[in-house]
Design a protein around this motif. Structure first.
Motif, short mmCIF file in Angstrom:
data_model
loop_
_atom_site.label_atom_id
_atom_site.label_comp_id
_atom_site.label_asym_id
_atom_site.label_seq_id
_atom_site.Cartn_x
_atom_site.Cartn_y
_atom_site.Cartn_z
N ILE A 22 68.99 -54.57 -55.95
CA ILE A 22 67.70 -53.93 -55.70
C ILE A 22 67.09 -54.52 -54.43
CG2 ILE A 22 65.36 -53.57 -56.59
CD1 ILE A 22 66.70 -53.63 -59.44
N PHE A 23 67.18 -55.86 -54.31
CA PHE A 23 66.70 -56.54 -53.10
C PHE A 23 67.46 -56.04 -51.88
CE2 PHE A 23 66.53 -59.75 -49.86
CZ PHE A 23 65.25 -60.25 -49.91
N ARG A 52 71.52 -48.42 -64.90
CA ARG A 52 72.84 -48.00 -64.42
C ARG A 52 72.91 -46.48 -64.35
NH1 ARG A 52 77.59 -49.20 -68.30
NH2 ARG A 52 76.59 -47.46 -69.30
N GLY A 53 73.46 -45.99 -63.25
CA GLY A 53 73.63 -44.56 -63.05
C GLY A 53 72.43 -43.87 -62.42
N LYS A 54 71.32 -44.58 -62.32
CA LYS A 54 70.10 -43.97 -61.74
C LYS A 54 70.09 -44.16 -60.22
CE LYS A 54 67.79 -42.64 -65.42
NZ LYS A 54 67.13 -41.36 -65.59
N ARG A 55 69.48 -43.19 -59.57
CA ARG A 55 69.32 -43.24 -58.11
C ARG A 55 68.01 -43.98 -57.81
NH1 ARG A 55 70.60 -40.09 -53.38
NH2 ARG A 55 68.77 -39.62 -52.13
N LEU A 56 68.12 -45.02 -57.00
CA LEU A 56 66.95 -45.76 -56.54
C LEU A 56 66.58 -45.26 -55.15
CD1 LEU A 56 67.88 -49.43 -57.53
CD2 LEU A 56 66.75 -47.66 -58.90
N VAL A 57 65.29 -45.13 -54.90
CA VAL A 57 64.80 -44.71 -53.60
C VAL A 57 63.84 -45.79 -53.10
CG1 VAL A 57 63.52 -42.95 -52.31
CG2 VAL A 57 65.03 -42.27 -54.20
N ALA A 58 64.10 -46.28 -51.90
CA ALA A 58 63.24 -47.31 -51.29
C ALA A 58 62.54 -46.70 -50.08
CB ALA A 58 64.07 -48.51 -50.87
N GLN A 91 62.53 -45.62 -59.21
CA GLN A 91 63.56 -44.97 -60.03
C GLN A 91 62.84 -43.89 -60.81
OE1 GLN A 91 66.48 -47.35 -62.46
NE2 GLN A 91 65.20 -46.56 -64.11
N ASP A 92 63.28 -42.67 -60.68
CA ASP A 92 62.61 -41.54 -61.35
C ASP A 92 61.12 -41.51 -61.01
OD1 ASP A 92 65.01 -40.74 -62.56
OD2 ASP A 92 64.64 -42.00 -64.32
N ASP A 93 60.79 -41.76 -59.76
CA ASP A 93 59.41 -41.75 -59.25
C ASP A 93 58.51 -42.82 -59.87
OD1 ASP A 93 59.81 -39.62 -57.41
OD2 ASP A 93 59.61 -38.17 -59.04
N VAL A 94 59.09 -43.84 -60.47
CA VAL A 94 58.34 -44.98 -61.01
C VAL A 94 58.74 -46.21 -60.20
CG1 VAL A 94 57.97 -46.46 -63.02
CG2 VAL A 94 58.25 -43.99 -63.32
#
Length: 162
Positions: A67-68, A101-107, A127-130
């Motif tokens: 994540i970092f 796991r399996g989720k798309r992260l947006v930075a 993740q999922d807009d959270v």
């Protein structure tokens, strides 16, 4: 005047895109983790990455290091949108929720302050807009242009010739 002499200067958006393209060409770390550039603009960047099984810790959650890494890469692309080689001077992260796991992260990174050779950038990883992590990066411009790498492909700026 010839046509070559009347070429309009690049817009800030074009400079940001060209800088990102030049960085991406040799950014094997971000590419190797499956990151993608979603958008780039002056002082801003959005990158995304899907958390794979290999990116999860012993509790089955997204490992904080990955994540970092996403936040750090997003920070790097945002602070290098001016075609000036810039590196991290200091970074910190606060984890708010686990990654799945399996989720798309947006930075999403945005410039907070830029003065002289120093800058401050905030990055939110969602993740999922959270929002699951907040990152703050302090940058330092080290000299040289990004878009004029030497011909060896090392990514170092070309020598200035008079």
């Amino acid at each position: 005047m010839t046509a070559a002499e009347t070429v309009a200067p690049l817009s800030p958006e074009e400079i940001a895109r060209r800088s990102a393209d030049a960085m991406w060409a040799t950014d094997h770390a971000s590419q190797g983790l499956g990151m993608e550039i979603v958008s780039i603009g002056p002082g801003t960047a959005t990158l995304a990455m899907t958390l794979t099984e290999r990116m999860c810790n012993g509790f089955g959650m997204g490992h904080g290091g990955f994540i970092f890494a996403l936040a750090d890469s997003t920070f790097a692309f945002a602070c290098n949108t001016y075609d000036e080689r810039t590196v991290a001077q200091h970074c910190s992260v606060t984890y708010l929720r686990p990654g799945t796991r399996g989720k798309r992260l947006v930075a999403r990174a945005r410039e907070v302050s830029r003065s002289g050779r120093s800058g401050i950038y905030d990055v939110e990883v969602s993740q999922d807009d959270v929002v699951i992590a907040q990152f703050r990066g302090h940058s330092r411009t080290i000299g040289g242009r990004i878009t004029q790498a030497d011909e060896s492909g090392s990514g170092k700026p070309a020598d200035k010739k008079s």
